[in-house]
Design an enzyme around this catalytic site. Structure first.
Site, PDB file in Angstrom:
ATOM      1  N   GLN A  34       0.820  -1.213   0.000  1.00 31.27           N
ATOM      2  CA  GLN A  34       0.000   0.000   0.000  1.00 31.27           C
ATOM      3  C   GLN A  34       0.853   1.262   0.000  1.00 31.27           C
ATOM      4  O   GLN A  34       0.461   2.288  -0.552  1.00 31.27           O
ATOM      5  CB  GLN A  34      -0.941   0.000   1.206  1.00 31.27           C
ATOM      6  CG  GLN A  34      -2.054  -1.022   1.103  1.00 31.27           C
ATOM      7  CD  GLN A  34      -2.944  -0.783  -0.105  1.00 31.27           C
ATOM      8  OE1 GLN A  34      -3.607   0.245  -0.218  1.00 31.27           O
ATOM      9  NE2 GLN A  34      -2.956  -1.730  -1.028  1.00 31.27           N
ATOM     10  N   HIS A  37       1.506   3.304  -3.193  1.00 28.87           N
ATOM     11  CA  HIS A  37       0.511   4.201  -3.788  1.00 28.87           C
ATOM     12  C   HIS A  37       1.062   5.609  -3.968  1.00 28.87           C
ATOM     13  O   HIS A  37       0.763   6.283  -4.952  1.00 28.87           O
ATOM     14  CB  HIS A  37      -0.745   4.259  -2.909  1.00 28.87           C
ATOM     15  CG  HIS A  37      -1.825   3.332  -3.352  1.00 28.87           C
ATOM     16  ND1 HIS A  37      -2.648   3.594  -4.420  1.00 28.87           N
ATOM     17  CD2 HIS A  37      -2.224   2.140  -2.863  1.00 28.87           C
ATOM     18  CE1 HIS A  37      -3.504   2.604  -4.574  1.00 28.87           C
ATOM     19  NE2 HIS A  37      -3.266   1.699  -3.645  1.00 28.87           N
ATOM     20  N   GLU A  75      -8.212   3.636   6.676  1.00 28.80           N
ATOM     21  CA  GLU A  75      -8.982   3.207   5.504  1.00 28.80           C
ATOM     22  C   GLU A  75      -9.032   1.680   5.381  1.00 28.80           C
ATOM     23  O   GLU A  75     -10.100   1.080   5.273  1.00 28.80           O
ATOM     24  CB  GLU A  75      -8.330   3.811   4.259  1.00 28.80           C
ATOM     25  CG  GLU A  75      -8.959   3.398   2.951  1.00 28.80           C
ATOM     26  CD  GLU A  75      -8.156   3.913   1.761  1.00 28.80           C
ATOM     27  OE1 GLU A  75      -8.714   3.920   0.653  1.00 28.80           O
ATOM     28  OE2 GLU A  75      -6.981   4.293   1.929  1.00 28.80           O
ATOM     29  N   HIS A  76      -7.872   1.051   5.355  1.00 22.89           N
ATOM     30  CA  HIS A  76      -7.784  -0.409   5.260  1.00 22.89           C
ATOM     31  C   HIS A  76      -7.215  -0.949   6.564  1.00 22.89           C
ATOM     32  O   HIS A  76      -6.183  -0.463   7.030  1.00 22.89           O
ATOM     33  CB  HIS A  76      -6.847  -0.852   4.133  1.00 22.89           C
ATOM     34  CG  HIS A  76      -7.157  -0.255   2.799  1.00 22.89           C
ATOM     35  ND1 HIS A  76      -6.444   0.804   2.263  1.00 22.89           N
ATOM     36  CD2 HIS A  76      -8.096  -0.581   1.879  1.00 22.89           C
ATOM     37  CE1 HIS A  76      -6.926   1.101   1.073  1.00 22.89           C
ATOM     38  NE2 HIS A  76      -7.934   0.286   0.808  1.00 22.89           N
ATOM     39  N   HIS A 118     -47.284  28.927  11.056  1.00 22.33           N
ATOM     40  CA  HIS A 118     -47.360  27.468  11.116  1.00 22.33           C
ATOM     41  C   HIS A 118     -48.681  27.041  11.770  1.00 22.33           C
ATOM     42  O   HIS A 118     -49.357  26.119  11.299  1.00 22.33           O
ATOM     43  CB  HIS A 118     -46.198  26.906  11.950  1.00 22.33           C
ATOM     44  CG  HIS A 118     -44.884  26.864  11.237  1.00 22.33           C
ATOM     45  ND1 HIS A 118     -44.283  27.982  10.721  1.00 22.33           N
ATOM     46  CD2 HIS A 118     -44.045  25.815  10.976  1.00 22.33           C
ATOM     47  CE1 HIS A 118     -43.119  27.638  10.172  1.00 22.33           C
ATOM     48  NE2 HIS A 118     -42.958  26.324  10.305  1.00 22.33           N
TER      49      HIS A 118
END
EC number: 1.1.-.-
Length: 424
Positions: free
Chosen positions: A250, A253, A318-319, A411
């Site tokens: 990873q 990346h 994330e992971h 209202h």
């Protein structure tokens, strides 16, 4: 007590670099808003050396590109898309419209309505991110989005054929060879040749991610994305080779991608450090992975699995890959993560490319409040109500008093009119 054997850069250091990106992106967006297609074309030429007659590919061009891709590549793309489609369809089936009678004559419900149009960004740059086509375009189509367009940048002045093939197979209605901030802004605000969309999704570099953040509001987005993150939680049943391989897998990346290890074993921590150094000697992407590991790598030694959960939830990565004797312990106890990878038989690469779960996941602690991209992100949960005359009068009497309590006389008038017309 958790002990940091290795730490990465501090948050203050990271924020300093982000400030420059923020200013650059803001100026580019403003320029495109003012100059439209002219600015988009000039920026494409400046950043990607790309200035075609049309950014959008014609049906004939797409067909020719698909034919140029090797059969094995097309078969692999189709296999991956089958897995992602199947899981997305099961997720869609789990989302139900409802209507209930909450009291006599009062009917409340909700419908899950797809967004009308979505712009999907498929990154290029260092790597052709073919899988992002499946994760965004295909998932949007399974959700029922009518118009799904995709933008991907040229790579070294060439159209990325495999990426375009994946975009086409995923069901993209329009495909543009256009990248960067100019692509994100063009999809969000529209140009003379690109009709604006209602939502932007997909990962990208720091500039693309910042553009999506700044454009949020005028369009919806999937989530705020930063550099990819991986956390491995391991005990003494894991081995240094696998831990190091999966961390570096990873880290390649990008130079700002955090990779962390939480372990109960000091021996494993030491083995992992040594193995990372060994693998960096031969890894083809070591120029990137080495920087990521040195500047953003982290190793945390904990006393037990319970402390590992506490530290992992603080990171909210994330992971999260679990290499322990009982991986399901973390499935049962962790609350902050993008995706879990349980046991040595699976890994983040499976999730990134082919296994079926979506790879567009929260980063920078966003997992504390959101999950990743899925069919539900493309659906608007919209409520409705209706009443019988008798129920309207009953509800109206209570509404009159509650409106008066808050001082909303207009209202109250709405409620009073119904009481007058439908009450006995």
């Amino acid at each position: 007590m958790a002990q940091y054997i290795k730490q990465g850069k501090s948050e203050s250091e990271l924020k300093d670099s982000h400030g420059k990106v923020e200013q650059t992106v803001a100026s580019l967006i403003a320029r495109i808003e003012k100059e439209g297609e002219t600015a988009v074309r000039e920026l494409s030429r400046q950043f990607d050396n790309w200035d075609p007659e049309q950014f959008r590919l014609s049906a004939e061009e797409i067909e020719k590109i698909v034919r140029s891709v090797p059969d094995q590549v097309k078969a692999d793309i189709c296999f991956a898309q089958e897995q992602i489609r199947h899981f997305a369809e099961q997720q869609r089936a789990s989302i139900q419209d409802i209507e209930v009678e909450t009291r006599p004559g009062v009917f409340l419900g909700h419908k899950n309505i797809p967004v009308n149009s979505v712009g999907c960004y498929i990154p290029g740059g260092r790597y052709p991110m073919v899988a992002s086509s499946h994760m965004s375009i295909l998932t949007a189509k399974v959700a029922g989005v009518k118009r799904v367009i995709g933008c991907t940048p040229p790579i070294n002045g060439e159209i990325p054929a495999a990426t375009v093939t994946a975009m086409h197979f995923a069901g993209a209605d329009e495909i543009y060879i256009l990248g960067g901030v100019q692509a994100m802004t063009a999809m969000a605000v529209g140009t003379e040749t690109i009709e604006a969309v209602d939502m932007l999704v997909g990962p990208g570099n720091a500039f693309v991610a910042e553009a999506k953040r700044q454009l949020f509001g005028r369009v919806g987005i999937d989530l705020f994305a930063g550099p990819t993150e991986v956390l491995i939680i391991a005990d003494d049943t894991a081995d240094g080779e696998m831990v190091a391989t999966d961390l570096l897998g990873q880290a390649e990346h990008g130079p700002t991608s955090p990779a962390a290890l939480i372990t109960t074993s000091k021996k494993l921590a030491e083995e992992t450090v040594a193995e990372i150094e060994r693998q960096l000697q031969t890894l083809p992407t070591a120029d990137v992975a080495k920087v990521a590991w040195e500047e953003h790598g982290m190793i945390i030694l904990v006393d037990d699995l319970a402390e590992a959960v506490v530290e992992a939830d603080k990171l909210a990565y994330e992971h999260v890959q679990v290499l322990t004797e009982n991986p399901n312990y973390f499935l049962d106890h962790m609350t902050n993560y993008g995706a879990l990878f349980l046991g040595p038989e699976t890994n983040v690469a499976y999730g990134d490319k082919v296994i079926g779960t979506n790879h567009t996941l929260p980063t920078k602690k966003a997992a504390k409040y959101t999950g990743g991209l899925w069919v539900g992100k493309f659906l608007k949960n919209c409520t409705y109500q209706r009443c019988t005359p008798e129920a309207s009068a009953e509800i109206g009497r209570i509404a009159e008093r509650l409106c008066e309590l808050e001082g909303f006389i207009g209202h109250k008038a709405q409620a009073s009119l119904r009481v007058k017309r439908y009450g006995k």
